[in-house]
Structure formats: C-alpha cells, structure tokens
Design a protein around this motif. Structure first.
Motif, short mmCIF file in Angstrom:
data_model
loop_
_atom_site.label_atom_id
_atom_site.label_comp_id
_atom_site.label_asym_id
_atom_site.label_seq_id
_atom_site.Cartn_x
_atom_site.Cartn_y
_atom_site.Cartn_z
N SER A 36 0.81 -1.22 0.00
CA SER A 36 0.00 0.00 0.00
C SER A 36 0.85 1.27 0.00
N ASP A 38 3.64 3.52 -2.40
CA ASP A 38 4.37 3.76 -3.64
C ASP A 38 5.16 5.06 -3.43
N ALA A 40 6.53 7.00 -5.36
CA ALA A 40 6.18 8.07 -6.30
C ALA A 40 5.04 8.94 -5.75
N ASP A 41 4.17 8.35 -4.93
CA ASP A 41 3.04 9.10 -4.36
C ASP A 41 3.49 10.20 -3.40
N VAL A 42 4.68 10.08 -2.84
CA VAL A 42 5.13 11.06 -1.85
C VAL A 42 6.21 11.98 -2.40
N ARG A 43 6.37 11.93 -3.71
CA ARG A 43 7.33 12.82 -4.37
C ARG A 43 6.65 13.94 -5.14
N GLY A 44 5.36 13.89 -5.25
CA GLY A 44 4.63 14.86 -6.06
C GLY A 44 4.25 16.11 -5.30
N ALA A 47 2.97 16.63 -1.35
CA ALA A 47 3.35 15.35 -0.76
C ALA A 47 4.76 15.47 -0.21
N ARG A 66 0.63 12.06 1.41
CA ARG A 66 0.26 12.09 0.00
C ARG A 66 -1.15 12.64 -0.12
N LEU A 68 -4.92 12.74 -0.87
CA LEU A 68 -5.94 11.70 -0.93
C LEU A 68 -7.22 12.23 -1.57
N GLU A 74 -3.17 11.86 3.20
CA GLU A 74 -3.09 10.54 3.81
C GLU A 74 -1.70 10.37 4.41
N LYS A 76 1.26 8.07 5.53
CA LYS A 76 1.76 6.76 5.11
C LYS A 76 3.09 6.48 5.78
#
Length: 173
Positions: A36, A38, A40-44, A47, A66, A68, A74, A76
């Motif tokens: 659950s 990634d 990449a989700d926390v590099r954008g 985030a 990240r 949501l 969210e 993580k």
C-alpha cells in the motif's frame, strides 16, 4: 530534540527504516504493508517524505504524506524506532506540513490488531472514520482521521467545517 527533514524514500536511511517498519508490521499483522505504499506518491505536489534524526544525527523515524482528496492528506509509512521518542515529534511535523500544504484533514489506515499504533494516534487526537478507498469492507482495517487546526472563514465570518468531520464519529476505544 529531533531534527525533522525532507528525504528521499529511496535513500539508504529511509529504506532501512521502512524495512524495520515492514518487519514490525509483519510480526503484528502478518503483512509488511509495502503493497500500500508507492514512493512516487510522496514525491509529487503537496506530498512529502520526512526523516526524524536524533541529537547524534541518526535517522530514527520516518513518515510521509500524499494527497488523498480535496483538503485531505493521507499519512503513510509512519514509524519511529521503539524507545526513540521520535513518534510524537514526527507526527506533529507531518501535521504542520499537511497544514502548510493546505490540507484541513489527515487520514490514515492501520490494522485493528496494531493496538500500539491505534493507541498512539488516539492519544494525538485521531478518531475513527469510515474506511475509505481500498480499505472499504476490510474488517481488519481501521481508518482514523484528524481535523487540523486550520480554520477557514465564510463570507459571514463563521467557521466553514471540513467536508467530513471525524469529531462527529465515535472515538476508537
């Protein structure tokens, strides 16, 4: 005292902490939770991935945000080495960052059996919310949320409530 700084989730220090988290989760829940997450989700945009360092500069905790939903971040891969005392500081830093990004709420999921995590978040103002996203219908999952201390005012001067108010839901006991 801890220094909380942005980091790459693929850095060696970050990977070591994420492995420790995975091992701890596997021992408690039977799953390491990596499916659950990634990086990449926390590099954008809106985030981040943060590391907590102790007074000697050692990485002792990590956590990520990240996007949501509109107004909701969210949380993580939150982890602090047991006994380090970094968890509270790291969570506060993540909440401040979420607020700086413009989020009004932070949501997360953990397993019901993870009593330590559920208790930690409850102690810091997180309340049970309806399971969201991939956690809907999963009885082993508990979702928690917190409304941040960011208040928007309407044209009439009153406070505009967030879209979902976790305070209206019963607290997890």
């Amino acid at each position: 005292m801890f220094a909380i700084t942005p980091a790459d989730p693929d850095s060696p220090e970050s990977r070591a902490l994420l492995r420790e988290l995975g091992a701890a989760l596997a021992a408690i829940t039977g799953s390491d939770g990596t499916a659950s997450f990634d990086a990449a989700d926390v590099r954008g945009e809106r985030a981040c991935f943060l590391l907590a360092r102790d007074a000697d500069g050692r990485a002792v905790g990590c956590g990520a945000l990240r996007p949501l939903a509109d107004g909701v971040a969210e949380l993580k891969r939150m982890y602090a080495r047991p006994g380090s005392g970094a968890g509270r500081c790291l969570l506060a830093a993540l909440e401040r960052q979420a607020s700086a990004f413009g989020y009004t709420e932070v949501w997360l999921e953990t397993r019901r059996v993870n009593a330590r995590a559920v208790g930690f978040y409850g102690k810091h103002g997180y309340l049970v919310i309806p399971n969201y996203g991939q956690y809907v219908g999963r009885a082993e999952a508990v979702c928690l949320g917190k409304t941040l201390n960011t208040q928007r005012r309407s044209r009439e001067g009153g406070i505009v409530p967030p879209a979902l108010s976790p305070q209206s839901l019963p607290a997890f006991r």
